[in-house]
Design a protein around this motif. Structure first.
Motif, PDB file in Angstrom:
ATOM      1  N   ALA A 188       0.834  -1.206   0.000  1.00 12.46           N
ATOM      2  CA  ALA A 188       0.000   0.000   0.000  1.00 12.46           C
ATOM      3  C   ALA A 188       0.871   1.258   0.000  1.00 12.46           C
ATOM      4  O   ALA A 188       0.586   2.225  -0.726  1.00 12.46           O
ATOM      5  CB  ALA A 188      -0.934  -0.011   1.212  1.00 12.46           C
ATOM      6  N   ALA A 189       1.929   1.254   0.794  1.00 10.51           N
ATOM      7  CA  ALA A 189       2.812   2.428   0.851  1.00 10.51           C
ATOM      8  C   ALA A 189       3.530   2.635  -0.483  1.00 10.51           C
ATOM      9  O   ALA A 189       3.698   3.775  -0.943  1.00 10.51           O
ATOM     10  CB  ALA A 189       3.828   2.258   1.982  1.00 10.51           C
ATOM     11  N   SER A 190       3.931   1.537  -1.123  1.00 13.69           N
ATOM     12  CA  SER A 190       4.598   1.662  -2.428  1.00 13.69           C
ATOM     13  C   SER A 190       3.634   2.228  -3.465  1.00 13.69           C
ATOM     14  O   SER A 190       4.025   3.047  -4.313  1.00 13.69           O
ATOM     15  CB  SER A 190       5.112   0.294  -2.888  1.00 13.69           C
ATOM     16  N   ALA A 191       2.365   1.800  -3.402  1.00 13.69           N
ATOM     17  CA  ALA A 191       1.371   2.325  -4.346  1.00 13.69           C
ATOM     18  C   ALA A 191       1.154   3.816  -4.096  1.00 13.69           C
ATOM     19  O   ALA A 191       1.034   4.606  -5.054  1.00 13.69           O
ATOM     20  CB  ALA A 191       0.060   1.553  -4.209  1.00 13.69           C
ATOM     21  N   ALA A 192       1.102   4.208  -2.828  1.00 12.53           N
ATOM     22  CA  ALA A 192       0.925   5.630  -2.506  1.00 12.53           C
ATOM     23  C   ALA A 192       2.058   6.456  -3.093  1.00 12.53           C
ATOM     24  O   ALA A 192       1.833   7.520  -3.696  1.00 12.53           O
ATOM     25  CB  ALA A 192       0.858   5.816  -0.986  1.00 12.53           C
TER      26      ALA A 192
END
Lengths: 296, 296
Positions: free
Chosen positions: B183-187
């Motif tokens: 999720a953090a990488s997508a953000a």
């Protein structure tokens, strides 16, 4: 495992490695290789590239691995070329690992199982690679189907790309890494076949030949898996027999190193291609404790 | 993001959800559904099933999601049917998410990128689902290609199947779960597009609608992702709007719930199929803060 059932994948793969040695040649019709071989960048090009490669390697190596992405990039016509490649491998007696890295759950996983290990599927080789982001257990339906048709499954476990650590090195509450859990799950899946006397189980792993000490650092018990270890990274990517011995200590006889570009770039001349495969294969003979049948 | 570039996926998806509401209808030509619709269990059956579904849903919903496995199970002929389905979606103005869950590294990932987000590929819809077992970073080449063609990517993050926890709940040395890292990488991947004023980034996640409190338990900041949230599990699998609100608290406007069997089993009659989609869609209107344009 009944007498009337199909011959298990692990037994067939062992026979191929005993006869030719432990080498899997990747059939990767990359666009740069198509250009080098003077072939068009389309489905007819990948078809020609792949059929010529199969022809050149027949009687020379035991195992090949067409990479699905290079066929799919040309859509359904490319997939038809993959089907022809699989059929050519079958006709030539080559063990064919379709490198498709599929993975899903439930009825969708059953769809991929039908495609890649199904009884009458034109896309089904002798084994398929799969990805376990949805958990090893999500692969169970495909593994069961593979066994029933005498096929094998290679589960992505530990890869050499640096980004892979984000997922593969993560650990559960007990400190067990994802990569070690995948290895343990594969070992459990192979237990019955090994107990029945098979030389290798039908469930293998994909472990990069260039991962160094990572299997030990991550607590992976590769010697306990009992299935084949498909090991990309040979040659162009830097691994030789010394690196392979180190990564797979205790499981050397199960290792199936894979090489693609180093061999394929020797084409399109048939003899040059066969010679390149023979050279790489010769460098791997000691891995399984000596010379193979073919060279005796 | 230049004025001359293609319209970004996040903008197109937002327009579709504004107009029709937040529903993605899965095109899953499962063999049991083919039988129910009186269609043959072969490539011609999945073709007919899919084209009829596209026809019935045109002007009714904004987004559809053909599931690649159900086409691939019939080999290259099935993949040709998927190409026809994608083309029919394009002609009908439906946003088409190809649920293929591909993933690999390097030149192989580039092959999948060409297949599923490539400029002139017949297999490329408006977005594709991908799997990050090789790390989020392994997807970067495909994400870059998707942006350049105005397409989107949905990355598997947190799934509802119990086996998924083995991988997705594992944590790194700092205690961050794999799901939270994805999720953090997508953000991070969406930051530039959001800063440029886009309503949604091109990089979405797949998060099951039935995962309950798991996103919070695992430290996933879904509100920060800024990309669409494809949420399977609606209807037959048990999730309604209440469950979706709970799972995606703070990211409700980005959620794209997906429903397949509940709607598809109303076919083959065209009006019955459209009505079933309308009913499911009506139950989701409040998710985005009110009625959609179509019903004003």
């Amino acid at each position: 495992m009944t007498a009337a059932g199909p011959e298990p994948f692990g037994r067939r793969l062992t026979a191929a490695m005993d006869r030719y040695g432990p080498l899997c040649v990747g059939i990767d019709p990359h666009t740069s290789l198509l250009a080098r071989w003077g072939l068009p960048e389309d489905a007819s090009g990948v078809r020609e590239f792949s059929l010529r490669t199969v022809e050149a390697l027949t009687g020379v190596v035991g195992v090949v691995k067409p990479q699905a992405a290079f066929f799919e990039q040309f859509g359904s016509a490319g997939v038809a070329a993959l089907e022809e490649t699989v059929a050519a491998c079958r006709a030539a007696g080559l063990v064919c690992v379709v490198d498709a890295k599929r993975g899903d759950i439930g009825s969708t996983m059953a769809g991929y199982a039908q495609a890649f290990v199904g009884k009458d599927s034109a896309l089904a080789g002798d084994a398929v690679t799969v990805t376990p982001y949805l958990g090893f257990g999500s692969l169970d339906p495909l593994i069961a189907d593979a066994r029933s048709t005498g096929r094998g499954v290679f589960v992505l476990a530990l890869t050499s790309n640096p980004e892979g650590a984000q997922v593969q090195h993560a650990r559960d509450r007990d400190g067990m890494s994802v990569a070690a859990q995948i290895a343990a799950s594969a070992a459990a899946a192979n237990a019955d076949e090994l107990a029945a006397g098979e030389p290798l189980g039908s469930v293998g792993l994909v472990v990069g030949a260039t991962v160094g000490s990572a299997p030990r650092d991550l607590g992976m018990d590769l010697a306990a898996v009992g299935g084949p270890m498909l090991a990309p990274g040979l040659g162009a990517q830097g691994a030789g027999i010394t690196e392979i011995r180190s990564v797979f200590a205790g499981a050397e006889r199960a290792v199936l190193p894979s090489s693609s570009r180093e061999i394929l770039s020797a084409g399109p001349d048939r003899e040059n291609l066969a010679d390149a495969a023979r050279r790489v294969q010769a460098g791997l003979q000691d891995l399984r404790g000596g010379r193979c049948d073919q060279q005796l």
